[in-house]
Design a protein around this motif. Structure first.
Motif, PDB file in Angstrom:
ATOM      1  N   ALA A  35      34.499  48.622  36.794  1.00  0.00           N
ATOM      2  CA  ALA A  35      33.038  48.640  36.657  1.00  0.00           C
ATOM      3  C   ALA A  35      32.464  47.276  36.269  1.00  0.00           C
ATOM      4  O   ALA A  35      31.271  47.041  36.443  1.00  0.00           O
ATOM      5  N   HIS A  36      33.297  46.389  35.755  1.00  0.00           N
ATOM      6  CA  HIS A  36      32.836  45.075  35.290  1.00  0.00           C
ATOM      7  C   HIS A  36      33.666  43.955  35.907  1.00  0.00           C
ATOM      8  O   HIS A  36      33.841  42.899  35.314  1.00  0.00           O
ATOM      9  N   TRP A  37      34.168  44.189  37.116  1.00  0.00           N
ATOM     10  CA  TRP A  37      35.133  43.260  37.695  1.00  0.00           C
ATOM     11  C   TRP A  37      34.572  41.851  37.867  1.00  0.00           C
ATOM     12  O   TRP A  37      35.293  40.873  37.681  1.00  0.00           O
ATOM     13  N   GLN A  38      33.284  41.704  38.201  1.00  0.00           N
ATOM     14  CA  GLN A  38      32.728  40.358  38.391  1.00  0.00           C
ATOM     15  C   GLN A  38      32.713  39.573  37.083  1.00  0.00           C
ATOM     16  O   GLN A  38      33.100  38.404  37.055  1.00  0.00           O
ATOM     17  N   ASP A  39      32.280  40.214  36.010  1.00  0.00           N
ATOM     18  CA  ASP A  39      32.265  39.546  34.708  1.00  0.00           C
ATOM     19  C   ASP A  39      33.684  39.212  34.257  1.00  0.00           C
ATOM     20  O   ASP A  39      33.943  38.118  33.761  1.00  0.00           O
ATOM     21  N   ASP A  40      34.595  40.174  34.434  1.00  0.00           N
ATOM     22  CA  ASP A  40      35.979  39.957  34.018  1.00  0.00           C
ATOM     23  C   ASP A  40      36.637  38.861  34.853  1.00  0.00           C
ATOM     24  O   ASP A  40      37.366  38.008  34.325  1.00  0.00           O
ATOM     25  N   LEU A  41      36.372  38.848  36.148  1.00  0.00           N
ATOM     26  CA  LEU A  41      36.933  37.821  37.021  1.00  0.00           C
ATOM     27  C   LEU A  41      36.373  36.446  36.661  1.00  0.00           C
ATOM     28  O   LEU A  41      37.110  35.457  36.590  1.00  0.00           O
ATOM     29  N   ARG A  42      35.089  36.376  36.409  1.00  0.00           N
ATOM     30  CA  ARG A  42      34.462  35.109  36.022  1.00  0.00           C
ATOM     31  C   ARG A  42      35.089  34.582  34.727  1.00  0.00           C
ATOM     32  O   ARG A  42      35.374  33.389  34.613  1.00  0.00           O
ATOM     33  N   GLU A  43      35.310  35.485  33.764  1.00  0.00           N
ATOM     34  CA  GLU A  43      35.931  35.063  32.498  1.00  0.00           C
ATOM     35  C   GLU A  43      37.360  34.591  32.738  1.00  0.00           C
ATOM     36  O   GLU A  43      37.803  33.568  32.205  1.00  0.00           O
ATOM     37  N   TRP A  44      38.099  35.324  33.554  1.00  0.00           N
ATOM     38  CA  TRP A  44      39.492  34.998  33.859  1.00  0.00           C
ATOM     39  C   TRP A  44      39.585  33.634  34.547  1.00  0.00           C
ATOM     40  O   TRP A  44      40.339  32.754  34.129  1.00  0.00           O
ATOM     41  N   LEU A  45      38.798  33.437  35.596  1.00  0.00           N
ATOM     42  CA  LEU A  45      38.861  32.189  36.345  1.00  0.00           C
ATOM     43  C   LEU A  45      38.231  31.015  35.611  1.00  0.00           C
ATOM     44  O   LEU A  45      38.502  29.861  35.930  1.00  0.00           O
ATOM     45  N   GLY A  46      37.402  31.310  34.628  1.00  0.00           N
ATOM     46  CA  GLY A  46      36.773  30.244  33.856  1.00  0.00           C
ATOM     47  C   GLY A  46      37.696  29.590  32.850  1.00  0.00           C
ATOM     48  O   GLY A  46      37.415  28.507  32.351  1.00  0.00           O
ATOM     49  N   ARG A  47      38.821  30.228  32.574  1.00  0.00           N
ATOM     50  CA  ARG A  47      39.764  29.680  31.604  1.00  0.00           C
ATOM     51  C   ARG A  47      40.699  28.669  32.248  1.00  0.00           C
ATOM     52  O   ARG A  47      41.101  28.821  33.389  1.00  0.00           O
ATOM     53  N   GLY A  48      41.060  27.680  31.470  1.00  0.00           N
ATOM     54  CA  GLY A  48      42.082  26.744  31.915  1.00  0.00           C
ATOM     55  C   GLY A  48      43.460  27.331  31.679  1.00  0.00           C
ATOM     56  O   GLY A  48      43.605  28.391  31.058  1.00  0.00           O
ATOM     57  N   ALA A  49      44.481  26.647  32.151  1.00  0.00           N
ATOM     58  CA  ALA A  49      45.853  27.120  31.967  1.00  0.00           C
ATOM     59  C   ALA A  49      46.236  27.171  30.495  1.00  0.00           C
ATOM     60  O   ALA A  49      47.135  27.914  30.111  1.00  0.00           O
ATOM     61  N   ASP A  50      45.532  26.412  29.655  1.00  0.00           N
ATOM     62  CA  ASP A  50      45.799  26.439  28.219  1.00  0.00           C
ATOM     63  C   ASP A  50      45.099  27.601  27.524  1.00  0.00           C
ATOM     64  O   ASP A  50      45.219  27.780  26.321  1.00  0.00           O
TER      65      ASP A  50
END
Length: 198
Positions: A35-50
Protein backbone atom coordinates in the motif's frame (compact mmCIF):
# COMPACT_ATOMS: atom_id res chain seq x y z
CA UNK A 1 21.01 -0.76 -9.95
CA UNK A 2 17.43 0.52 -9.83
CA UNK A 3 18.70 4.10 -9.60
CA UNK A 4 20.93 3.52 -12.63
CA UNK A 5 18.08 1.98 -14.64
CA UNK A 6 15.90 5.00 -13.90
CA UNK A 7 18.77 7.39 -14.68
CA UNK A 8 19.17 5.61 -18.04
CA UNK A 9 15.51 6.34 -18.80
CA UNK A 10 14.46 2.71 -18.51
CA UNK A 11 10.92 1.85 -17.43
CA UNK A 12 11.08 -0.64 -14.57
CA UNK A 13 8.61 -3.36 -13.66
CA UNK A 14 9.44 -4.17 -10.02
CA UNK A 15 8.71 -7.36 -8.12
CA UNK A 16 9.91 -7.60 -4.52
CA UNK A 17 9.58 -11.15 -3.26
CA UNK A 18 8.56 -12.03 0.27
CA UNK A 19 12.10 -13.19 1.04
CA UNK A 20 13.48 -9.91 -0.31
CA UNK A 21 11.15 -7.94 1.94
CA UNK A 22 12.46 -9.81 4.98
CA UNK A 23 16.07 -9.25 3.89
CA UNK A 24 15.40 -5.57 3.21
CA UNK A 25 13.84 -5.13 6.65
CA UNK A 26 16.68 -7.02 8.35
CA UNK A 27 19.51 -5.26 6.51
CA UNK A 28 18.12 -1.71 6.32
CA UNK A 29 15.19 -1.47 8.74
CA UNK A 30 12.92 -0.47 5.83
CA UNK A 31 9.57 -2.20 5.40
CA UNK A 32 8.34 -2.69 1.85
CA UNK A 33 4.55 -2.50 1.94
CA UNK A 34 2.22 -2.91 -1.02
CA UNK A 35 0.00 0.00 0.00
CA UNK A 36 2.99 2.33 0.46
CA UNK A 37 5.41 0.90 -2.08
CA UNK A 38 6.33 4.27 -3.66
CA UNK A 39 7.27 5.85 -0.33
CA UNK A 40 9.11 2.71 0.78
CA UNK A 41 10.95 2.43 -2.54
CA UNK A 42 11.93 6.11 -2.44
CA UNK A 43 13.30 5.66 1.09
CA UNK A 44 15.15 2.48 0.09
CA UNK A 45 16.73 3.96 -3.03
CA UNK A 46 17.50 7.23 -1.28
CA UNK A 47 19.96 5.53 1.04
CA UNK A 48 23.61 5.11 0.27
CA UNK A 49 25.41 1.79 0.66
CA UNK A 50 26.48 2.98 4.12
CA UNK A 51 22.80 3.16 5.13
CA UNK A 52 22.63 6.97 5.35
CA UNK A 53 19.13 8.19 4.46
CA UNK A 54 18.73 11.02 1.98
CA UNK A 55 21.97 10.27 0.12
CA UNK A 56 20.21 10.13 -3.24
CA UNK A 57 17.17 11.96 -4.58
CA UNK A 58 15.16 9.42 -6.55
CA UNK A 59 12.15 9.84 -8.82
CA UNK A 60 10.26 6.52 -8.82
CA UNK A 61 7.64 7.58 -11.36
CA UNK A 62 9.27 5.27 -13.94
CA UNK A 63 8.57 2.22 -11.77
CA UNK A 64 5.55 -0.04 -12.02
CA UNK A 65 5.22 -2.31 -9.01
CA UNK A 66 3.73 -5.81 -9.15
CA UNK A 67 2.81 -7.88 -6.10
CA UNK A 68 4.84 -11.12 -6.06
CA UNK A 69 1.66 -13.16 -5.53
CA UNK A 70 -0.06 -11.72 -8.62
CA UNK A 71 0.37 -14.47 -11.21
CA UNK A 72 -1.95 -12.57 -13.58
CA UNK A 73 0.40 -9.54 -13.62
CA UNK A 74 1.76 -8.20 -16.90
CA UNK A 75 5.24 -9.79 -16.60
CA UNK A 76 3.65 -13.25 -16.24
CA UNK A 77 2.82 -13.26 -19.96
CA UNK A 78 5.10 -13.49 -22.96
CA UNK A 79 2.95 -10.92 -24.76
CA UNK A 80 3.77 -8.28 -22.13
CA UNK A 81 6.41 -5.93 -23.60
CA UNK A 82 9.74 -6.30 -21.80
CA UNK A 83 13.38 -6.00 -22.87
CA UNK A 84 14.57 -8.55 -20.31
CA UNK A 85 14.72 -9.27 -16.61
CA UNK A 86 17.24 -8.73 -13.82
CA UNK A 87 17.00 -10.82 -10.64
CA UNK A 88 19.06 -8.89 -8.11
CA UNK A 89 19.89 -10.19 -5.62
CA UNK A 90 19.03 -13.81 -6.33
CA UNK A 91 18.94 -16.22 -3.41
CA UNK A 92 19.85 -19.85 -3.97
CA UNK A 93 16.17 -20.73 -3.49
CA UNK A 94 15.26 -18.32 -6.29
CA UNK A 95 18.04 -19.74 -8.50
CA UNK A 96 16.71 -23.26 -7.93
CA UNK A 97 13.11 -22.27 -8.67
CA UNK A 98 14.01 -20.50 -11.90
CA UNK A 99 16.38 -23.28 -13.02
CA UNK A 100 13.67 -25.89 -12.42
CA UNK A 101 11.05 -23.81 -14.24
CA UNK A 102 8.82 -23.38 -11.20
CA UNK A 103 6.23 -20.62 -11.01
CA UNK A 104 5.52 -20.41 -7.28
CA UNK A 105 5.42 -16.61 -7.48
CA UNK A 106 5.54 -13.80 -10.02
CA UNK A 107 9.33 -13.58 -9.83
CA UNK A 108 9.79 -17.20 -10.92
CA UNK A 109 7.00 -17.00 -13.49
CA UNK A 110 8.41 -13.83 -15.07
CA UNK A 111 11.89 -15.39 -15.20
CA UNK A 112 10.46 -18.47 -16.91
CA UNK A 113 8.64 -16.28 -19.42
CA UNK A 114 11.82 -14.28 -20.03
CA UNK A 115 13.73 -17.46 -20.88
CA UNK A 116 11.01 -18.91 -23.11
CA UNK A 117 10.75 -15.62 -25.02
CA UNK A 118 14.57 -15.62 -25.45
CA UNK A 119 14.91 -12.27 -23.72
CA UNK A 120 17.96 -11.45 -21.62
CA UNK A 121 17.76 -12.81 -18.07
CA UNK A 122 20.49 -11.72 -15.65
CA UNK A 123 20.70 -13.53 -12.32
CA UNK A 124 22.96 -11.99 -9.65
CA UNK A 125 23.42 -14.67 -7.03
CA UNK A 126 24.30 -13.20 -3.65
CA UNK A 127 25.08 -16.18 -1.44
CA UNK A 128 28.41 -17.78 -0.68
CA UNK A 129 29.70 -20.44 -0.49
CA UNK A 130 27.75 -22.27 -3.18
CA UNK A 131 27.05 -25.98 -2.91
CA UNK A 132 27.07 -28.44 -5.80
CA UNK A 133 23.31 -28.35 -6.29
CA UNK A 134 23.26 -24.57 -6.60
CA UNK A 135 26.22 -24.70 -9.00
CA UNK A 136 24.28 -27.19 -11.15
CA UNK A 137 21.27 -24.85 -11.10
CA UNK A 138 23.47 -21.95 -12.19
CA UNK A 139 24.88 -24.05 -15.04
CA UNK A 140 21.31 -24.94 -16.04
CA UNK A 141 20.44 -21.23 -16.13
CA UNK A 142 23.51 -20.52 -18.24
CA UNK A 143 22.55 -23.37 -20.58
CA UNK A 144 19.05 -21.85 -20.86
CA UNK A 145 20.55 -18.54 -21.99
CA UNK A 146 20.65 -16.58 -18.73
CA UNK A 147 23.66 -14.54 -17.67
CA UNK A 148 24.89 -15.47 -14.20
CA UNK A 149 26.58 -12.52 -12.48
CA UNK A 150 27.80 -13.26 -8.96
CA UNK A 151 27.52 -10.27 -6.66
CA UNK A 152 31.33 -10.04 -6.41
CA UNK A 153 32.83 -6.56 -6.30
CA UNK A 154 36.21 -5.92 -7.91
CA UNK A 155 38.87 -3.55 -6.70
CA UNK A 156 40.61 -2.68 -9.97
CA UNK A 157 38.11 0.13 -10.59
CA UNK A 158 39.63 2.17 -7.75
CA UNK A 159 36.99 1.70 -5.04
CA UNK A 160 37.48 3.97 -2.04
CA UNK A 161 34.02 3.62 -0.43
CA UNK A 162 31.49 0.84 0.03
CA UNK A 163 29.22 2.63 -2.47
CA UNK A 164 31.91 2.10 -5.13
CA UNK A 165 31.81 -1.66 -4.52
CA UNK A 166 28.02 -1.75 -4.68
CA UNK A 167 28.06 0.35 -7.85
CA UNK A 168 30.57 -2.02 -9.47
CA UNK A 169 28.28 -5.03 -8.95
CA UNK A 170 25.25 -3.06 -10.17
CA UNK A 171 27.23 -1.90 -13.18
CA UNK A 172 28.27 -5.43 -14.11
CA UNK A 173 24.62 -6.52 -13.94
CA UNK A 174 23.66 -3.63 -16.20
CA UNK A 175 26.53 -4.50 -18.56
CA UNK A 176 25.14 -8.04 -18.88
CA UNK A 177 21.72 -6.55 -19.67
CA UNK A 178 23.10 -4.11 -22.24
CA UNK A 179 22.10 -0.99 -20.30
CA UNK A 180 24.49 1.97 -20.44
CA UNK A 181 25.72 3.52 -17.19
CA UNK A 182 28.64 5.30 -15.57
CA UNK A 183 28.72 3.40 -12.28
CA UNK A 184 32.39 2.36 -12.31
CA UNK A 185 35.73 3.03 -13.96
CA UNK A 186 36.28 0.51 -16.75
CA UNK A 187 39.45 -1.48 -17.22
CA UNK A 188 41.69 0.14 -19.83
CA UNK A 189 44.48 -2.41 -19.89
CA UNK A 190 46.87 -0.41 -17.72
CA UNK A 191 48.17 -1.82 -14.46
CA UNK A 192 47.66 0.61 -11.61
CA UNK A 193 44.72 2.29 -13.34
CA UNK A 194 42.54 1.70 -10.28
CA UNK A 195 44.70 3.99 -8.19
CA UNK A 196 44.54 6.89 -10.67
CA UNK A 197 42.76 9.91 -9.29
CA UNK A 198 43.01 8.92 -5.63
Amino acid sequence: MLRALLDAGEAVDLVVSRASRLTLLDETGISFRDAHWQDDLREWLGRGADGKPGTFDVDVSGVRYWNPGDLAAGPSSGSYPARGMLVVPASTACVAGVALGLSKDLLQRAASVTLKERRPLVVAVRETPLNGQTLRHLVALDDAGASVVPASPAFYAGATHIQDLVDFVAGRVLDAAGVGHGLYRRWKGELGGGTAGR
